[in-house]
Design an enzyme around this catalytic site. Structure first.
Site, PDB file in Angstrom:
ATOM      1  N   ASP A   1      -1.168 -34.022 -20.162  1.00 21.35           N
ATOM      2  CA  ASP A   1      -1.612 -34.841 -20.016  1.00 21.35           C
ATOM      3  C   ASP A   1      -0.476 -35.850 -19.497  1.00 21.35           C
ATOM      4  O   ASP A   1       0.879 -35.502 -20.234  1.00 21.35           O
ATOM      5  CB  ASP A   1      -2.254 -35.531 -21.470  1.00 21.35           C
ATOM      6  CG  ASP A   1      -2.815 -36.978 -20.847  1.00 21.35           C
ATOM      7  OD1 ASP A   1      -4.120 -37.286 -20.211  1.00 21.35           O
ATOM      8  OD2 ASP A   1      -2.781 -37.865 -21.688  1.00 21.35           O
TER       9      ASP A   1
ATOM     10  N   GLU B   1       7.827 -16.886 -23.882  1.00 13.91           N
ATOM     11  CA  GLU B   1       8.283 -16.298 -25.690  1.00 13.91           C
ATOM     12  C   GLU B   1       7.140 -15.179 -25.963  1.00 13.91           C
ATOM     13  O   GLU B   1       6.939 -13.990 -26.594  1.00 13.91           O
ATOM     14  CB  GLU B   1       8.650 -16.964 -26.510  1.00 13.91           C
ATOM     15  CG  GLU B   1      10.119 -17.331 -26.731  1.00 13.91           C
ATOM     16  CD  GLU B   1      10.158 -18.567 -27.625  1.00 13.91           C
ATOM     17  OE1 GLU B   1       9.461 -18.294 -28.386  1.00 13.91           O
ATOM     18  OE2 GLU B   1      11.137 -19.576 -27.361  1.00 13.91           O
TER      19      GLU B   1
HETATM   20  C1  NOJ Z   1      -5.103 -38.458 -18.493  1.00 13.46           C
HETATM   21  C2  NOJ Z   1      -6.341 -38.038 -18.644  1.00 13.46           C
HETATM   22  O1  NOJ Z   1      -6.731 -37.472 -17.404  1.00 13.46           O
HETATM   23  C3  NOJ Z   1      -7.381 -39.910 -19.267  1.00 13.46           C
HETATM   24  O2  NOJ Z   1      -8.543 -39.252 -19.539  1.00 13.46           O
HETATM   25  C4  NOJ Z   1      -5.973 -40.545 -20.689  1.00 13.46           C
HETATM   26  O3  NOJ Z   1      -6.886 -41.482 -20.560  1.00 13.46           O
HETATM   27  C5  NOJ Z   1      -4.876 -40.999 -20.184  1.00 13.46           C
HETATM   28  N1  NOJ Z   1      -4.086 -39.763 -19.422  1.00 13.46           N
HETATM   29  C6  NOJ Z   1      -4.113 -41.256 -21.437  1.00 13.46           C
HETATM   30  O4  NOJ Z   1      -3.805 -40.088 -22.427  1.00 13.46           O
END
Ligand code: NOJ
Length: 585
Positions: A241, A295
């Site tokens: 993310d 790894e």
């Molecule tokens: C991207 C994620 O896909 C989204 O759903 C989220 O709100 C934001 N990052 C923050 O984590």
């Protein structure tokens, strides 16, 4: 020869000049057969959004046992892998992207044993499993943040996050002008233990999602342990993310993003590099993570969620010693225009190949308007802020679905790896009519309802038309209300029905695999009107009509068609796959 001019029915063989120069397999990470490649180079990966896939315990929120029980539907669909959005311990302020414990399962979704059972079932079914990791920020409910609040300014606990003194005589102003991606300021001020107004902490997203400080070695080594925890539990990789956001520019300079920055935030499509996106320092983190993955046996992967443009810059995330894949959001953001599709496909293949990575392709996910609606949006209602009942000029569902089916047929024929978002195989549109009181996206709250946000693409799936909550949950509970007409989209209504969107996806995935299109070499075909996407990959020719009038089709075996064909014409907003060798004069 233009297809509209042709008398017949032939498809010219492309001449040398028509064909894009083939990539060199050695230098560009390609191979001639799918079998020679690591699985992720050609894989179709299906995103499961746990809250909305299937509810095993009847509380109206999907969970891990619900997913496990329905995994065979994904095998039947024909995908290679599953990416699970977060299921970790979380107050769910941002639907699980606010993690309070990175190595446990939230009771809402089950237990670690349920995770293990899911993993085991996926293995049994031959499905790879990728989990979502959220390193840019934790939840404010995480013990790390609670300890940071309790500790003094300057303490090691505070140093895990981005705490700063405020500006102004009394520190009453935030440290800079950054705005949260979800709206409102990106800083919140805390009250110190003695009751006095205290420091500010950065949260690029909701105030319940404090940004971690990735210049802190403790943060870096702690996340390596998190990686190992899940790798040891057998995951095949991580979708990472905000993989462009962990490192912020020195001095945290002010920055104002463009107004049309999209649902996931600022800086796309402009020359400036936002001080919180795409800083050079992130790459060292991914190299470190890559070394950990290397790894482990078995081709484990890192997939970047990085909203970075242009694509040539995004390619830096997938250099040989960094991540394996990055979501191709430039492709997702491309409108229904043959010229634009050609441009983005060309540039994607070129830039990713230049670093030895496959291109990825994606049309929908849990952060954007579903492509069965998005592709029929107009300039007056761009997708960036979601759509709802008060949005102007809502998309015409039939048009959106026709384009979505055709766009998917193009995507699944492209070389590389493709991502599907749960429900797109049912042709689900964005749920536009959600009542205000049902909405849960923090964007909705942080903008006082000015932006609808992403709830409309997150509504629980319809499985069986005649069951409570359309089979999502035995009790009929559903954390977001399902539109009444979703019975027509239910999986059981489409299963085995020729021409249904589900059967279209199944056929496309089976043909993609049979013809090894994921490992294919794309050659553009010339002579078609500008509105036609026309290419050959191996022994398959793909034509998609983004224009408004039908175009003449050559005589050839039709392998796949997104619309019923009435004679040798490809209707507007339709696509076909033809057997190239069968194309005759
Ligand atoms: C991207 C994620 O896909 C989204 O759903 C989220 O709100 C934001 N990052 C923050 O984590």
């Amino acid at each position: 020869m233009s297809s509209t001019e042709t008398t017949g029915d032939t498809l010219d063989s492309p001449s040398e000049t028509d064909v894009q120069a083939p990539a060199d397999p050695e230098t560009e990470g390609l191979a001639t057969s799918a079998d020679d490649l690591e699985w992720w180079r050609t894989a179709v990966i299906y995103q499961v959004y746990p809250r909305s896939f299937a509810d095993g315990d009847g509380d109206g929120v999907g969970d891990l046992p619900g997913i496990t029980a329905r995994l065979d539907a994904l095998v039947e669909l024909g995908v290679d892998a599953v990416w699970l959005s977060p299921f970790y311990t979380s107050p769910q302020a941002d639907a699980g992207y606010d993690v309070a414990d990175y190595t446990d399962v939230d009771p809402l979704f089950g237990t670690l044993a349920d995770f293990d059972a899911l993993r085991a079932r996926a293995t049994e079914l031959g499905l790879r499993l990728i989990v979502d990791l959220v390193p840019n920020h934790s939840s404010s409910a995480h013990v790390w943040f609670r300890e940071a609040l309790a500790a003094a300014p300057g303490s090691p606990e505070r140093a895990r996050y981005m705490f700063r003194e405020g500006r102004g005589a009394e520190g009453e102003l935030p440290p800079n002008n950054w705005e949260s991606i979800f709206g409102g300021p990106a800083w919140s001020r805390i009250t110190e233990a003695d009751g006095s107004p205290g420091q500010w902490y950065l949260h690029l997203f909701d105030s319940s999602q404090p940004d971690l400080d990735w210049t802190n070695p403790w943060v870096r080594s702690t996340f390596l342990d998190v990686l190992r925890f899940w790798l040891d539990r057998g995951v095949d990789g991580f979708r990472v993310d905000v993989a462009h956001g962990l490192v912020k520019a020195e001095g945290l300079p002010d920055y104002t993003p463009p107004a049309d920055a999209g649902s996931m935030g600022g800086g796309l499509g402009e020359d400036r590099t936002p001080p919180y996106w795409g800083q050079d320092g992130v790459h060292e983190i991914w190299r470190e993570w890559r070394r950990v993955l290397d790894e482990y046996p078995g081709d484990r992967v890192l997939v970047a969620e990085a909203w970075v443009e242009p694509l040539s810059k995004l390619a830096n995330w997938v250099r040989p010693d960094e991540m394996h894949q990055a979501f191709n959001f430039a492709y997702l953001e491309t409108g229904w225009s043959a010229a634009e599709i050609r441009r983005v496909v060309d540039s994607s293949i070129e830039v990713f190949a230049s670093v030895g990575a496959p291109s990825t392709w994606v049309l929908s996910n849990h952060d954007v308007v579903r492509h069965a609606s998005r592709l029929a949006l107009t300039a007056e209602n761009p997708q960036g802020h979601g759509i709802g009942p008060r949005s102007p000029g809502l998309p015409i569902p039939e048009l959106g679905l026709a384009r979505a089916r055709a766009a998917t047929a193009v995507m699944l024929a492209l070389p590389g790896s493709a991502y599907l978002y749960q429900g797109e195989e049912l042709g689900l549109p964005e749920a536009v009519d959600l009542p205000d009181e049902a909405r849960q996206d923090p964007t909705w709250f942080r903008t006082d309802g000015e932006r609808y946000g992403r709830d409309g693409c997150r509504v629980p799936l319809p499985w069986e038309s005649g069951s409570p909550a359309f089979g999502f949950s035995e009790t009929g509970a559903s954390w977001l209300p399902q539109p009444d007409d979703w019975s027509t989209y239910a999986r059981d209504e489409q299963r085995g029905v020729p021409g249904s969107t589900l059967e279209l996806y199944r056929s496309a995935l089976a043909l993609r695999s049979e013809h090894e299109l994921g490992a294919g070499r794309l050659e553009w075909l010339s002579g078609w009107s500008d509105d036609v996407v026309a290419f050959r990959s191996g022994d398959v020719v793909v034509l998609a009509n983004t224009g408004e009038v039908p175009v003449e089709l050559p005589v050839a075996d039709v392998l796949l068609s997104t619309m019923a064909l009435d004679g040798p014409a490809l209707p507007a907003n339709a696509a076909v796959w033809l057997r190239a060798e069968g194309v005759t004069g």
